[in-house]
Design an enzyme around this catalytic site. Structure first.
Site: not given
Ligand code: ATP
Ligand code: MG
Length: 764
Positions: A29-30, A211-212, A242, A607
């Site tokens: 997402k981020t 975000d969040e 979350q 995490r």
């Molecule tokens: P959270 O809910 O914990 O905030 P999130 O959904 O924001 O998580 P991110 O932090 O954006 O998730 O991504 C999680 C991990 O996966 C990061 O290390 C990111 O670099 C990696 N990632 C995300 N998308 C891809 C992709 N398409 N290919 C490879 N790695 C990815």
């Molecule tokens: Mg995130």
């Protein structure tokens, strides 16, 4: 775009409008949000037309860095920050419409707490009964969730909050300050009163990204809705699983009601988790599977199952810490996994101690991401107050704070001779007048004259914040004072505090230096301008817990589960996964709080990338106690088979060992964890709906083991405590005056803090 999967790409390329990415942890997402910003810029949207809101300042900093790395000049002018930072910026620009002076001060939580305590004392309200922190939270809650205002229950924290609010607000206004919740509430008020100002920002921000989103409170949700009205472009990402800040007023309903609020909103789902191993993700899904109302989400990983998740049972907190760190090492931490890529999370701050000791014993570098925020350290507040005085000589709160630091013979009694009637602080002008009228004589007068002259000289000293702080340290005698205490003080405790203060002052200068570089580079603001000083103080006041985490330190990170949100680590330990901590004591009576505790565990678990180890201690000894409380594993892990979690050690609920004076016939529930709860006094679940006879939190700052300060006897430690209500007595061992028994209600006791005299120990 090559680094995105098709679902992610679709979200990044979503047509203008309201868009929501609702997806599980680690699904990117981020990453999608950052790519969306890059995309908008690439499509030619001017950077200053984008508003990107992150959950922590640290995340904002990282996003800024990424944008600058990929675009260099291209991102200048973009608004990236937390809700609070963005609102502060708007208020500064529109101070007049908001009814504030342009140089208004933002009070840190510590400063607000001091105010609350003062207001409570003036109204004769017992701090013991109504923990000031909870009162402060409640004052804020009423500002940021106005729609929920209701008649408070009699004798509740809420009623107390309502009672002191007028005095509290007056005190803030007197010194030209706002608190954190004002930062959110004031712009809303201003926008309602001045639609033309609102229009300006509505037209300015063509797209707002958040975000969040699950952790927004009603005021934040309202701000997004208002600001996006002209263009209708909102891009929000979040995960209802979350939401962990409900206790602070956040509403998961904001994300769940997004489609209703923003007409025609598109919702995107991401299903691939890129972060965690199969085993970790499997456990996470099962934990959430047991929750109440939630949106079902699919989440899969292509990663191998990897190492099994373990759940350790230890005899006590010390063994637990030792065991978890040992497991981290066995899994490669400190070897192929650098320590900087490892972390241990816990529910309440005091749990860090055992971990720190274990790390120290093994010579492992570690950093504690403390609940005590940098800004709340006494020396940082002192130096910041000096700096504030250079901007606003009429800042009475700042002057009163530093006038006797270092000691100048200008203690509270002397100050009374200087102060005007009913003023909330002494200003430089009052001091000047007192000197001219000869109301002060001797050494104190000389010292005061010297201080005023020094301040004047420093005011005309053109330098950036970093050099100014150095100058303050040298010329006000502050450095000499603290160094003197470090070398000369008779008490070990004081010498240590002084050493910490020196460290804090150095960190403060370093932070100022980093800040100067940044604003010059990114915003073209000269570090020597007055604006730079104001912005620096603002940034400091807005610093949050997670912002203290240093990514480059190569050290094992120790932090609360709350602080871990949004982060990721290769190897993770979570200690205290047991009844009383996860879930935290009283939350078990309230299904909503209980669900939030479950989500908190989910956040912690998700995490981890490669390795995860959970643990609990069969007996936990609350701070300063001889007795221990027996406990049992967390209900959130009940009934999970060995394919999900590998149990190590004896997991049978431990026999309860009743401590002395403990009435074992009483309900084992709350009272059993009374001390853990007392430690977590700022904790979420003190709704005080039906206060038990002795609310555990009421032990407040005067629980056995607590360090306290007595007006006459000085510093000491509470050894024991007896009785209840007005008859409560405490036995205190004073450093100088020896043992004394005091009636709590009448004794002029206050909590003694870390640092020189600041400090807090919060649950989150
Ligand atoms: P959270 O809910 O914990 O905030 P999130 O959904 O924001 O998580 P991110 O932090 O954006 O998730 O991504 C999680 C991990 O996966 C990061 O290390 C990111 O670099 C990696 N990632 C995300 N998308 C891809 C992709 N398409 N290919 C490879 N790695 C990815
Ligand atoms: Mg995130």
């Amino acid at each position: 775009m090559e680094n995105l999967n098709p679902q992610q790409k679709e979200a990044v390329l979503a047509p203008p409008g309201a868009n929501l990415v609702l997806a599980g942890a680690g699904s990117g997402k981020t990453r999608v949000l950052v790519h969306r910003v890059l995309r908008l810029l690439a499509e030619g949207l001017a950077p200053n037309r984008i508003l990107a809101i992150t959950f922590t300042n640290k995340a904002a900093g990282e996003m800024r860095e990424r944008l600058f790395a990929s675009l260099e000049e291209g991102a200048r002018g973009i608004w990236v920050g937390t809700f609070h930072a963005v609102c502060a910026r708007i208020l500064r620009a529109e101070a007049e419409a908001a009814g504030l002076s342009p140089g208004f001060t933002i009070f840190s939580r510590g400063e607000c707490l001091t105010l609350v305590k003062r207001c409570m004392a003036a109204a004769n309200i017992s701090e013991e009964r109504y923990p000031p922190r909870s009162v402060l939270d409640q004052v804020g809650r009423r500002k940021t969730s106005p729609a929920e205002d209701s008649e408070p229950a009699p004798f509740s924290v809420d009623a107390t909050a309502l009672k002191i609010t007028p005095a509290y607000e007056r005190a803030l206004r007197d010194v030209g300050a706002v608190d954190f919740d004002d930062l959110l509430a004031r712009p809303l008020q201003m926008f309602r009163r001045h639609p033309e100002v609102l229009r300006k920002y509505q037209e300015r921000f063509e797209e707002i990204l958040v975000d969040e989103y699950q952790d927004t409170n009603p005021a934040q949700d309202e701000l997004v809705a208002l600001l996006s009205r002209a263009h209708g472009r909102v891009f929000a990402v979040g995960d209802d699983d979350q939401g962990i800040y409900g206790w602070r007023g956040a509403r998961v309903e904001n994300i769940l009601g997004f489609e209703r609020r923003f007409a025609g909103a598109r919702v995107f789902r991401l299903e691939e988790n890129y972060r965690s191993s199969g085993a970790i993700l499997g456990l996470a899904s099962r934990i959430m599977g047991g929750a109440g109302a939630r949106l079902e989400k699919r989440l899969f990983t292509r990663k191998a199952a990897g190492e099994a998740v373990c759940y350790l049972a230890a005899a006590n907190a010390e063994e637990e810490a030792e065991a978890v760190i040992k497991r981290l090492i066995e899994s490669g931490a400190g070897g192929e996994i650098p320590w900087g890529e490892a972390a241990v999370f816990y529910r309440i701050n005091t749990q860090s101690r055992a971990l720190e000791e274990a790390a120290r014993r093994r010579g492992i570098p570690y950093q504690v991401v403390k609940g005590q925020r940098f800004f709340d350290r006494a020396e940082v507040q002192d130096l910041a107050a000096y700096l504030r005085l250079l901007i606003r000589p009429d800042d009475g709160a700042a002057f009163s704070r530093v006038v006797n630091r270092p000691p100048r013979g200008l203690g509270p009694e002397r100050l009374k001779a200087i102060a005007r009637e009913d003023a909330s602080g002494v200003t430089t002008a009052d001091a000047e007048a007192a000197l001219n009228e000869g109301r002060l004589r001797g050494n104190a007068a000389e010292n005061l004259r010297l201080l005023l002259d020094t301040l004047k000289a420093l005011t005309s000293f053109r330098a950036g914040p970093a050099r100014l702080i150095e100058a303050i340290l040298d010329r006000t005698g502050y450095r000499a004072w603290v160094e003197g205490a470090m070398r000369g003080s008779a008490s070990v405790e004081r010498r240590r505090a002084a050493a910490r203060a020196i460290e804090g002052a150095q960190e403060f200068v370093a932070a100022a230096r980093a800040f100067e570089e940044r604003i010059q580079e990114e915003e073209g603001v000269s570090p020597e301008s007055d604006e730079a000083k104001t912005l620096f103080l603002e940034e400091l006041a807005l610093m949050g817990e997670a912002d203290e985490l240093s990514g480059e330190s190569g050290a094992l990170s120790l932090m609360t589960l709350h602080a871990a949100k949004g982060l990721e680590f290769a190897a993770v330990g979570v200690v205290g996964v047991q009844e009383g901590l996860v879930p935290l004591g009283r939350s078990k009576d309230d299904p909503a709080s209980l669900d939030e505790e479950r989500r908190l565990l989910y956040v912690g678990v998700t995490r981890a990338k490669k390795f995860l180890c959970l643990s609990w201690a069969r007996e936990r000894r609350p701070d300063g106690k001889k007795e221990s409380w027996a406990t049992r594993p967390s209900r959130f892990l009940e009934g999970l088979g060995p394919e999900l979690i590998k149990k190590v050690g004896d997991h049978a609920p431990a026999q309860r060992r009743a401590p002395r004076g403990f009435d074992s016939r009483r309900d084992a529930g709350d009272s059993r964890y009374a001390d853990i709860l007392a430690e977590a006094k700022a904790a979420p679940h003190q709704k005080e709906k039906s206060a038990p006879a002795i609310p555990p939190a009421a032990l407040g700052p005067f629980a056995p083991g607590a360090r306290v300060k007595h007006k006459k006897f000085g510093l000491g430690v509470i050894r024991s405590r007896e009785g209840t209500g007005d008859r409560t007595t405490v036995s205190v061992e004073f450093e100088k005056a020896g043992p004394r028994k005091l009636v709590l209600k009448y004794a002029p006791l206050s909590p003694a803090d870390e640092g020189v005299d600041g400090g807090e120990n919060r649950a989150v």
